[in-house]
Write a protein that holds these residues in place. Structure first.
Motif, PDB file in Angstrom:
ATOM      1  N   ALA A 330      -5.567  -4.179 -16.707  1.00 50.34           N
ATOM      2  CA  ALA A 330      -5.422  -5.293 -17.638  1.00 50.34           C
ATOM      3  C   ALA A 330      -4.352  -6.269 -17.166  1.00 50.34           C
ATOM      4  CB  ALA A 330      -5.079  -4.758 -19.031  1.00 50.34           C
ATOM      5  N   ILE A 331      -3.214  -5.737 -16.704  1.00 54.22           N
ATOM      6  CA  ILE A 331      -2.131  -6.605 -16.224  1.00 54.22           C
ATOM      7  C   ILE A 331      -2.565  -7.324 -14.952  1.00 54.22           C
ATOM      8  CG2 ILE A 331       0.261  -6.671 -15.424  1.00 54.22           C
ATOM      9  CD1 ILE A 331       0.751  -4.149 -17.110  1.00 54.22           C
ATOM     10  N   ALA A 332      -3.294  -6.619 -14.087  1.00 55.00           N
ATOM     11  CA  ALA A 332      -3.791  -7.258 -12.866  1.00 55.00           C
ATOM     12  C   ALA A 332      -4.733  -8.405 -13.203  1.00 55.00           C
ATOM     13  CB  ALA A 332      -4.504  -6.223 -11.989  1.00 55.00           C
ATOM     14  N   GLY A 333      -5.613  -8.193 -14.195  1.00 50.98           N
ATOM     15  CA  GLY A 333      -6.527  -9.253 -14.601  1.00 50.98           C
ATOM     16  C   GLY A 333      -5.781 -10.469 -15.130  1.00 50.98           C
ATOM     17  N   LEU A 334      -4.702 -10.234 -15.867  1.00 53.42           N
ATOM     18  CA  LEU A 334      -3.903 -11.337 -16.400  1.00 53.42           C
ATOM     19  C   LEU A 334      -3.214 -12.090 -15.265  1.00 53.42           C
ATOM     20  CD1 LEU A 334      -3.171 -12.560 -19.146  1.00 53.42           C
ATOM     21  CD2 LEU A 334      -1.212 -11.016 -19.228  1.00 53.42           C
ATOM     22  N   CYS A 335      -2.653 -11.353 -14.315  1.00 49.86           N
ATOM     23  CA  CYS A 335      -1.992 -11.991 -13.164  1.00 49.86           C
ATOM     24  C   CYS A 335      -3.004 -12.789 -12.336  1.00 49.86           C
ATOM     25  CB  CYS A 335      -1.315 -10.936 -12.291  1.00 49.86           C
ATOM     26  SG  CYS A 335       0.130 -10.156 -13.040  1.00 49.86           S
TER      27      CYS A 335
END
Length: 388
Positions: A330-335
Motif C-alpha cells: 500500500a505504501i509503495a503504491g502511494l509512493c
C-alpha cells in the motif's frame, strides 16, 4: 432450550454452511454445540467458540484447537467474562472458564492474545494479574492497548515498564498513555529511547515539568521528530519557545511562527525567516529526492508525511490511514502515485511506515519497481476508499 428437528438434521447431515448456521443460532442447545465443536470445518468450530451457550468444558477443548482463528474467537468471548472468573471458585464451570482464559493468554498466536487485550483493555474490574501479564507481553498488538488504556495500571506499574521494557516499543506505548503524570514523563525523558520521547512530546495530555521540557528542547537539535512534536505542544513555556526557535528545522518554522503564545519579538523574527525561506524556494530549482532520503534517514516523519501527501495529491489524513494498514504494498503504491522512486519508497516504508525490513517491498537490483505497474496502480486505487 430445545433444538428443532431441522437444526438437528442440518448439524448432522448439512453442508458446512448449514452446520455453521446452526452453530450461530441463539437457541442452539449446549448438547448440539458440543457435537458441532468436533466438526472438521473450522468455520463451524469458530461459530461454536463464539456461542454464549457453549459449555465451559467444550470451550477448554477449543482453546487447544489447531485453527488459530477458532482460538481467537474463543478468546474474545471468554475475555468478556474476565471480571467474573475466579480460578479458586466453588463453581466448576467458573474454574473451567478461568483456566481456559489462562491458557489463551499464553497462546503462541499473537492474534489470540490480542483478542483478549482488546476486550479487557479498559475494563475497570478486570483481574489485575491478567492486565499486568498482558502489559508485559512482548508483542505490541497485545501489550499496547492495555498499556495505553487500562485504568488498573498504577504509576508504579508504568515506571516498572519504563525501567525494564519487555519489548523495544513498550516505552513508546507508555508515552502515548493519556494523562501521564510528571513522574512518568520524567522517567521517559531520562531514557535514551528517542521514539518514546517523541511520543511523549506528542502526547498533549502528558504532564511534563518545565525543567524537563527545557532539557528536551536542548537535545532536540538533531531530533526532527522531537522538534515536530514540540512546536505543536499546547503549552510551550517562553524559554522553551525561544530555544526551539534557534534550532527548529526549516519546514517547521511556519508551524512555530503560527503559534499565538510566543514571547514578544520571537513571532516577528520567525515570520521573517519564513518569508526569506519562501523567497529562496521560489528562486531554487525543483528539489530532487536527496532531501527526502535525508529526511528518512533522520526519521523526520512530519516532513515525509507532508511531502508524500503533496506529491500524491491526497490529504495527510489519507496518508496516515494508509500507513495504519501496515502494508508495504500500500505504501509503495502511494509512493508510486507521488512519482517517487522505488528506492525512496523502500526507505519510506521503514521510516514512515515503521515496517521491518522483511515487510518492505524492496526495489530490484537495478533500482526499479519489483511490483508491476498494474499492481502499483491497483494498490493506489484501493487507498481511495480510506478516510480523506
Amino acid at each position: 432450550m430445545t433444538d428443532t428437528p431441522e437444526a438437528i438434521h442440518a448439524a448432522r447431515h448439512g453442508d458446512p454452511a448449514a452446520r455453521t448456521a446452526v452453530a450461530r443460532l441463539p437457541g442452539t442447545s449446549p448438547e448440539l454445540l458440543t457435537y458441532l465443536a468436533a466438526d472438521k470445518v473450522a468455520s463451524v468450530r469458530q461459530a461454536v467458540a463464539a456461542h454464549a451457550h457453549t459449555p465451559p468444558a467444550v470451550a477448554r477443548l477449543l482453546a487447544a484447537d489447531a485453527d488459530a482463528e477458532v482460538r481467537r474467537v474463543l478468546a474474545g468471548r471468554i475475555a468478556t467474562l474476565a471480571p467474573t472468573l475466579d480460578p479458586n471458585a466453588r463453581s466448576r464451570m467458573m474454574r473451567l472458564s478461568a483456566g481456559t482464559l489462562a491458557l489463551l493468554v499464553q497462546d503462541t498466536a499473537v492474534e489470540v492474545r490480542a483478542a483478549i487485550a482488546e476486550v479487557v483493555r479498559d475494563m475497570p474490574d478486570a483481574p489485575r494479574e491478567l492486565i499486568l501479564q498482558l502489559a508485559r507481553d512482548t508483542a505490541m498488538p497485545v501489550a499496547e492497548p492495555v498499556i495505553r488504556l487500562s485504568p488498573l495500571l498504577t504509576e508504579a506499574d508504568l515506571l516498572a515498564l519504563i525501567a525494564d521494557p519487555p519489548a523495544p516499543a513498550t516505552r513508546r506505548a507508555v508515552a502515548r498513555r493519556p494523562a501521564l503524570t510528571e513522574n512518568v514523563s520524567d522517567a521517559i525523558a531520562q531514557t535514551t529511547d528517542t521514539s518514546a520521547v517523541s511520543a511523549l512530546l506528542a502526547n498533549s495530555s502528558a504532564a511534563i515539568r518545565e525543567a524537563t521540557l527545557d532539557r528536551l528542547v536542548a537535545g532536540a537539535g538533531n531530533q526532527p521528530s522531537w522538534q515536530a512534536a514540540l512546536v505543536r505542544r499546547a503549552q510551550l513555556p517562553p524559554r522553551a519557545a525561544r530555544a526551539l526557535g534557534e534550532i527548529v528545522t526549516d519546514h517547521l518554522l511556519g508551524v512555530l511562527a503560527a503559534r499565538t503564545d510566543l514571547p514578544e519579538g520571537l513571532a516577528d523574527s520567525l515570520r521573517g525567516r519564513v518569508a526569506a525561506q519562501l523567497a529562496a524556494q521560489d528562486d531554487a530549482a525543483e528539489p530532487g529526492e536527496d532531501s527526502l532520503f535525508a529526511a528518512a534517514a533522520a526519521g523526520d516523519r512530519d516532513l515525509l508525511l507532508l511531502r508524500l501527501a503533496e506529491a500524491a495529491g491526497v490529504t495527510e489524513a489519507r496518508v496516515e490511514a494508509a500507513l495504519a494498514l501496515r502494508s508495504g504494498r500500500a505504501i509503495a503504491g502511494l509512493c508510486h502515485s507521488a512519482g517517487w522512486s522505488a528506492r525512496l519508497a523502500a526507505e519510506v516504508q521503514i521510516a514512515l511506515g515503521g515496517l521491518a525490513p522483511a515487510e518492505v517491498v524492496h526495489p530490484t537490483a537495478e533500482g526499479s519497481w519489483a511490483l508491476g505497474e498494474a499492481e502499483l496502480q491497483w494498490q493506489a486505487e484501493l487507498l481511495e476508499g480510506l478516510p480523506a
